[in-house]
Design a protein around this motif. Sequence first.
Motif, PDB file in Angstrom:
ATOM      1  N   LEU A  52       0.708  -1.103  -0.177  1.00  0.00           N
ATOM      2  CA  LEU A  52      -0.198  -0.015  -0.073  1.00  0.00           C
ATOM      3  C   LEU A  52       0.820   1.475   0.216  1.00  0.00           C
ATOM      4  O   LEU A  52       0.411   2.504  -0.165  1.00  0.00           O
ATOM      5  CB  LEU A  52      -0.917   0.155   1.265  1.00  0.00           C
ATOM      6  CG  LEU A  52      -1.739  -1.273   1.459  1.00  0.00           C
ATOM      7  CD1 LEU A  52      -2.552  -1.095   2.675  1.00  0.00           C
ATOM      8  CD2 LEU A  52      -2.755  -1.136  -0.104  1.00  0.00           C
ATOM      9  N   ILE A  53       2.116   1.064   0.298  1.00  0.00           N
ATOM     10  CA  ILE A  53       3.159   2.175   0.251  1.00  0.00           C
ATOM     11  C   ILE A  53       3.629   2.426  -1.000  1.00  0.00           C
ATOM     12  O   ILE A  53       4.467   1.653  -1.570  1.00  0.00           O
ATOM     13  CB  ILE A  53       4.214   2.046   1.199  1.00  0.00           C
ATOM     14  CG1 ILE A  53       3.372   1.887   2.630  1.00  0.00           C
ATOM     15  CG2 ILE A  53       5.073   3.230   1.522  1.00  0.00           C
ATOM     16  CD1 ILE A  53       3.880   2.499   3.784  1.00  0.00           C
ATOM     17  N   PHE A  93      -9.064  -6.519   0.040  1.00  0.00           N
ATOM     18  CA  PHE A  93      -8.949  -5.433  -0.864  1.00  0.00           C
ATOM     19  C   PHE A  93      -9.044  -6.258  -2.433  1.00  0.00           C
ATOM     20  O   PHE A  93      -9.241  -5.435  -3.360  1.00  0.00           O
ATOM     21  CB  PHE A  93      -7.378  -4.852  -1.196  1.00  0.00           C
ATOM     22  CG  PHE A  93      -7.010  -4.108   0.106  1.00  0.00           C
ATOM     23  CD1 PHE A  93      -7.699  -3.208   0.535  1.00  0.00           C
ATOM     24  CD2 PHE A  93      -5.996  -4.423   0.913  1.00  0.00           C
ATOM     25  CE1 PHE A  93      -7.441  -2.459   1.852  1.00  0.00           C
ATOM     26  CE2 PHE A  93      -5.655  -3.843   1.930  1.00  0.00           C
ATOM     27  CZ  PHE A  93      -6.394  -2.876   2.252  1.00  0.00           C
TER      28      PHE A  93
ATOM     29  N   LEU B   3      -0.750   4.628   5.888  1.00  0.00           N
ATOM     30  CA  LEU B   3      -0.574   3.402   5.644  1.00  0.00           C
ATOM     31  C   LEU B   3      -1.533   2.710   4.838  1.00  0.00           C
ATOM     32  O   LEU B   3      -0.928   1.799   4.050  1.00  0.00           O
ATOM     33  CB  LEU B   3      -0.030   2.922   7.130  1.00  0.00           C
ATOM     34  CG  LEU B   3       0.611   1.662   7.034  1.00  0.00           C
ATOM     35  CD1 LEU B   3       2.099   1.990   6.238  1.00  0.00           C
ATOM     36  CD2 LEU B   3       1.148   1.210   8.412  1.00  0.00           C
ATOM     37  N   LEU B   4      -2.641   2.800   5.158  1.00  0.00           N
ATOM     38  CA  LEU B   4      -3.647   2.115   4.832  1.00  0.00           C
ATOM     39  C   LEU B   4      -4.672   2.824   3.615  1.00  0.00           C
ATOM     40  O   LEU B   4      -5.659   2.274   3.343  1.00  0.00           O
ATOM     41  CB  LEU B   4      -4.653   1.503   5.819  1.00  0.00           C
ATOM     42  CG  LEU B   4      -4.147   0.398   6.617  1.00  0.00           C
ATOM     43  CD1 LEU B   4      -4.962   0.317   7.850  1.00  0.00           C
ATOM     44  CD2 LEU B   4      -3.703  -0.884   5.884  1.00  0.00           C
ATOM     45  N   CYS B   7      -8.394   4.234   2.897  1.00  0.00           N
ATOM     46  CA  CYS B   7      -9.622   3.723   3.648  1.00  0.00           C
ATOM     47  C   CYS B   7      -9.158   3.882   5.173  1.00  0.00           C
ATOM     48  O   CYS B   7      -7.801   3.332   5.447  1.00  0.00           O
ATOM     49  CB  CYS B   7     -10.010   2.369   3.183  1.00  0.00           C
ATOM     50  SG  CYS B   7      -8.557   1.325   2.995  1.00  0.00           S
ATOM     51  N   ILE B  12     -11.605  -0.956   8.148  1.00  0.00           N
ATOM     52  CA  ILE B  12     -11.323  -2.228   7.670  1.00  0.00           C
ATOM     53  C   ILE B  12     -11.389  -3.267   8.735  1.00  0.00           C
ATOM     54  O   ILE B  12     -12.076  -4.382   8.547  1.00  0.00           O
ATOM     55  CB  ILE B  12      -9.813  -2.381   7.190  1.00  0.00           C
ATOM     56  CG1 ILE B  12      -9.720  -1.473   6.078  1.00  0.00           C
ATOM     57  CG2 ILE B  12      -9.292  -3.674   7.021  1.00  0.00           C
ATOM     58  CD1 ILE B  12      -8.164  -1.082   5.844  1.00  0.00           C
ATOM     59  N   ARG B  77     -11.543  -0.865  -5.986  1.00  0.00           N
ATOM     60  CA  ARG B  77     -10.590  -1.937  -5.644  1.00  0.00           C
ATOM     61  C   ARG B  77     -10.424  -2.881  -6.802  1.00  0.00           C
ATOM     62  O   ARG B  77      -9.489  -3.233  -7.236  1.00  0.00           O
ATOM     63  CB  ARG B  77     -11.297  -2.798  -4.503  1.00  0.00           C
ATOM     64  CG  ARG B  77     -11.233  -1.743  -3.487  1.00  0.00           C
ATOM     65  CD  ARG B  77     -11.169  -2.881  -2.084  1.00  0.00           C
ATOM     66  NE  ARG B  77     -10.895  -1.893  -1.178  1.00  0.00           N
ATOM     67  CZ  ARG B  77     -11.182  -1.895   0.125  1.00  0.00           C
ATOM     68  NH1 ARG B  77     -12.215  -2.853   0.449  1.00  0.00           N
ATOM     69  NH2 ARG B  77     -10.977  -1.096   1.019  1.00  0.00           N
TER      70      ARG B  77
END
Lengths: 202, 263
Positions: A52-53, A93, B3-4, B7, B12, B77
């Motif tokens: 995700l980074i 995801f 970081l996420l 969202c 989550i 997504r």
Amino acid sequence: MAHIPDGVLSNPVLVAGAIVSTVGVAFGLKGLDPVRVPRVAVLSAVLFVASLIHLPAGLASVHLLLGGLAGIVLGWSVFPAMLVALVLQAVLFGFGGLVVLGVNTMDMAVPALLAGLLFRLAWRDGSPRRAAILGGLAGGGGVLLTAVMVACMLGLSGREFETAARLVVVAHVPVMAVEAVFTAAAVSLLARVKPEMLARAS
Amino acid sequence: MSLLGPCRCDAILDGAEPQDGPSLMERLDPRTRVILAVLFALVVVTVDALAALALALGVAVLAAALARLPLGLTLRRLLALEGFMVAVLLLLPFTVEGRVVAEPLGFAASAEGLRQACVIALRANAVAVALLALLGSMDVVRLGRALSRLGAPRRLVHLFLFTIRYIDVLDREYRRLRLAMRARAFRPAAGLHCWRSVGYLFGMLMVRSLERAERIDAAMRCRGFTGQFPSLEDDDIRPPGALDWGLGAVSAVMLALVVGLGV
């Protein structure tokens, strides 16, 4: 992360990946001391967030795989750690699929395991500088091997995927450079601050 | 740069917030949902006919509607998934040999290749939608318990549950460290400095999270943790109810239809 989605690979490749990963996960769990579960979980979480980074690299941005780093810290436990991270990514995801979990786990965990083993073989003296160099090699090499494995899985699934397979490897070259520098820094920091994290992996 | 991503982590980990009463999907036993997801993926990967796969995608979308998945987020997504496959899909018409239907820029595109690209796109999307609908809408901790009841190795389930917890811990720790870096005028840019700094950031992140894990472990041992997670709200242990059997039967019929169309 290597996210091959469901529906691309051929059945023999899927079965082979599932078998390799099942054996790897079973072996990793067997050697996993309950006391070490939190440590492995930290790494699973790191693996989960790694994709995700996005880091800038030239014109594009790349996301890290972190296989090398995970292998260095975890050893065989990298198999279950990778599986958990991939399950969470697929479920939360929609990255990757369900039936390909075995192949994806294998593509990530085998290079990580090798990188970790070689790192521990070569890093004897405990110097952070040497750890950085070896870490860089492990990080970059891990990405390269993962890309090659993904390419092989595609290539083995059908001749028509060969071009795409080559593209996968080429696309991972910038990731390799970024990840080598990244892993070198992370590992040298661990060697200085918490060397037992690198030394004790089973 | 959270970081996420866009969202929130809490969102989550808590699963989808029910708007008005639990959705039909939430009333299902988590185990039913896991089994359905696995069966669905297996069926979709096995069948090859376009009509069958289109039906499967329809079933997955129906499940998404039952789970009340947020439309925008789900589409985003799926778009990320498409981004990954786009190279494979675009190349297929040109790399599969067969009847030529078009020749853009002098490269021959075959009908067989187009068909295979469609098959792959349908399969990948059907499985992704079904996964998000059946499992993604569930509280991940419940998913962990369901996996445990279905016979997943205990250590693996522990690892799973701890990982969920540490994602949140890491997220908070990450924000703190990033704030400290920003206060020192760090800006992400392509180059050794940035990549190395993020390497240090992750190294520190791991050290801090691990030290925290060790403290938590010690505290848990003090309170008699024996390697089991007792749960006060563990109501999943009931046998599957009428809803599970009913929806299971409907799903079985639909999957049989997909297989029937596809073979």
